[in-house]
Write a protein that holds these residues in place. Structure first.
Motif, mmCIF file in Angstrom:
data_model
loop_
_atom_site.group_PDB
_atom_site.id
_atom_site.type_symbol
_atom_site.label_atom_id
_atom_site.label_comp_id
_atom_site.label_asym_id
_atom_site.label_seq_id
_atom_site.Cartn_x
_atom_site.Cartn_y
_atom_site.Cartn_z
ATOM 1 N N VAL A 13 7.596 10.686 -3.321
ATOM 2 C CA VAL A 13 7.633 9.236 -3.513
ATOM 3 C C VAL A 13 6.529 8.583 -2.685
ATOM 4 C CG1 VAL A 13 9.005 7.142 -3.264
ATOM 5 C CG2 VAL A 13 10.102 9.272 -3.971
ATOM 6 N N ARG A 14 5.660 7.830 -3.338
ATOM 7 C CA ARG A 14 4.546 7.184 -2.655
ATOM 8 C C ARG A 14 4.905 5.752 -2.250
ATOM 9 N NH1 ARG A 14 0.281 10.125 -2.294
ATOM 10 N NH2 ARG A 14 -0.943 8.380 -1.491
ATOM 11 N N ILE A 15 4.298 5.313 -1.158
ATOM 12 C CA ILE A 15 4.397 3.926 -0.689
ATOM 13 C C ILE A 15 3.057 3.267 -1.021
ATOM 14 C CG2 ILE A 15 4.856 2.392 1.261
ATOM 15 C CD1 ILE A 15 6.161 4.775 2.679
ATOM 16 N N PRO A 16 2.985 2.517 -2.108
ATOM 17 C CA PRO A 16 1.687 1.988 -2.550
ATOM 18 C C PRO A 16 0.951 1.193 -1.480
ATOM 19 C CG PRO A 16 3.353 1.676 -4.237
ATOM 20 C CD PRO A 16 4.071 2.151 -3.026
ATOM 21 N N SER A 17 1.668 0.398 -0.716
ATOM 22 C CA SER A 17 0.997 -0.448 0.275
ATOM 23 C C SER A 17 0.397 0.352 1.425
ATOM 24 C CB SER A 17 1.983 -1.484 0.829
ATOM 25 O OG SER A 17 3.045 -0.829 1.515
ATOM 26 N N GLN A 18 0.860 1.605 1.606
ATOM 27 C CA GLN A 18 0.381 2.432 2.713
ATOM 28 C C GLN A 18 -0.489 3.587 2.238
ATOM 29 O OE1 GLN A 18 1.015 1.611 5.935
ATOM 30 N NE2 GLN A 18 2.095 -0.204 5.151
ATOM 31 N N ASP A 19 -0.560 3.767 0.907
ATOM 32 C CA ASP A 19 -1.333 4.863 0.313
ATOM 33 C C ASP A 19 -0.931 6.220 0.894
ATOM 34 O OD1 ASP A 19 -3.150 5.996 -1.432
ATOM 35 O OD2 ASP A 19 -4.784 5.962 0.036
ATOM 36 N N CYS A 20 0.374 6.425 1.006
ATOM 37 C CA CYS A 20 0.893 7.706 1.485
ATOM 38 C C CYS A 20 2.276 7.900 0.903
ATOM 39 C CB CYS A 20 0.941 7.749 3.014
ATOM 40 S SG CYS A 20 2.145 6.602 3.741
ATOM 41 N N THR A 21 2.826 9.092 1.069
ATOM 42 C CA THR A 21 4.190 9.343 0.628
ATOM 43 C C THR A 21 5.167 8.891 1.703
ATOM 44 O OG1 THR A 21 4.326 11.557 1.565
ATOM 45 C CG2 THR A 21 3.408 11.366 -0.672
ATOM 46 N N VAL A 22 6.440 8.818 1.335
ATOM 47 C CA VAL A 22 7.480 8.476 2.313
ATOM 48 C C VAL A 22 7.475 9.497 3.450
ATOM 49 C CG1 VAL A 22 9.978 8.260 2.659
ATOM 50 C CG2 VAL A 22 8.911 7.294 0.600
ATOM 51 N N ALA A 23 7.270 10.773 3.117
ATOM 52 C CA ALA A 23 7.262 11.818 4.149
ATOM 53 C C ALA A 23 6.070 11.684 5.090
ATOM 54 C CB ALA A 23 7.252 13.191 3.490
ATOM 55 N N GLU A 24 4.945 11.178 4.577
ATOM 56 C CA GLU A 24 3.723 11.082 5.385
ATOM 57 C C GLU A 24 3.690 9.830 6.267
ATOM 58 O OE1 GLU A 24 0.622 13.303 2.300
ATOM 59 O OE2 GLU A 24 1.034 11.149 2.115
ATOM 60 N N TYR A 25 4.564 8.864 5.983
ATOM 61 C CA TYR A 25 4.576 7.631 6.769
ATOM 62 C C TYR A 25 4.863 7.981 8.233
ATOM 63 C CZ TYR A 25 5.429 2.713 7.889
ATOM 64 O OH TYR A 25 5.362 1.456 8.422
#
Length: 212
Positions: free
Chosen positions: A153-165
């Motif tokens: 699952v990506r977080i568009p505003s952060q340009d990363c996945t939930v796991a990568e946040y």
């Protein structure tokens, strides 16, 4: 309800007899004799007894392959033992299997062939549940649950996945994702502040029950 196995899966055991119970002979033997009950996910259970005899008990049909049932048409100790272990949560009920929780590996009972991920009650959230964020200590309101993994699952505003946040990296990338909002809404003269209504995506193990 949380289900756990109190003895190793391959170990035969007996069960305590309630002090105030008035049991007939077969019911007493069902508890006092060491047995191992194995579920297969359907209506049939294998019951292993001393000295290593194995019988198949169909708890729904009320049938068993043991001589006591076949020749006496009795509700034998094996059928009774299966019924007891189902009632006490030691083995899954008919149509269910025992699987580990995807987050903590605690044993849970789920319907046969049900879709992953399987979660225990501590990690199974539903829309409308209140949870506590381990990182901030704040309460959040669950608005959506997903079977998709945190690394999918990506977080568009952060340009990363939930796991990568950044604050999620300590949690398993395989966690299913839960979306939630912080229930405190900041209101200005122009109405609710948009940032206070933001929906956040969390790996499920980052959230705990408020009483935890």
């Amino acid at each position: 309800m949380t289900h756990t196995r109190s003895t190793p899966a391959s170990q035969k055991t007996n069960l305590p007899v309630p002090s105030d119970a008035h049991l007939d002979e077969r019911s007493r033997r069902a508890r006092e004799e060491p047995m191992l009950v194995t579920a297969f996910g359907g209506d049939v259970y294998e019951v292993e007894t001393e000295p290593g005899h194995r019988y198949l008990a169909n708890v729904v049909a009320g049938r068993c392959t043991c001589p006591d049932h076949l020749f006496r048409d009795a509700r034998c100790k094996h059928l009774r033992r299966v019924a007891i272990e189902i009632t006490e949560g030691r083995v899954p009920p008919p149509g269910h299997v025992a699987v580990p929780c995807a987050v903590c590996s605690e044993e849970v009972f789920v319907r046969t062939a049900s879709a992953d991920p399987h979660l225990c009650p501590r990690h199974r959230f539903q829309r409308g549940d209140v949870a506590r964020d381990r990182e901030t200590g704040g309460l959040v309101l669950v608005v959506a649950v997903s079977n998709r993994r945190a690394d999918e699952v990506r977080i568009p505003s952060q340009d990363c996945t939930v796991a990568e946040y950044a604050t999620n990296r300590a949690y398993p990338a395989s966690d299913p994702v839960v979306s939630a909002v912080y229930p405190a809404v900041r209101v200005t003269g122009d109405g609710p502040a948009p940032e206070s209504l933001r929906v956040y995506s969390f790996p499920v193990s980052r959230l705990v029950r408020p009483e935890s």
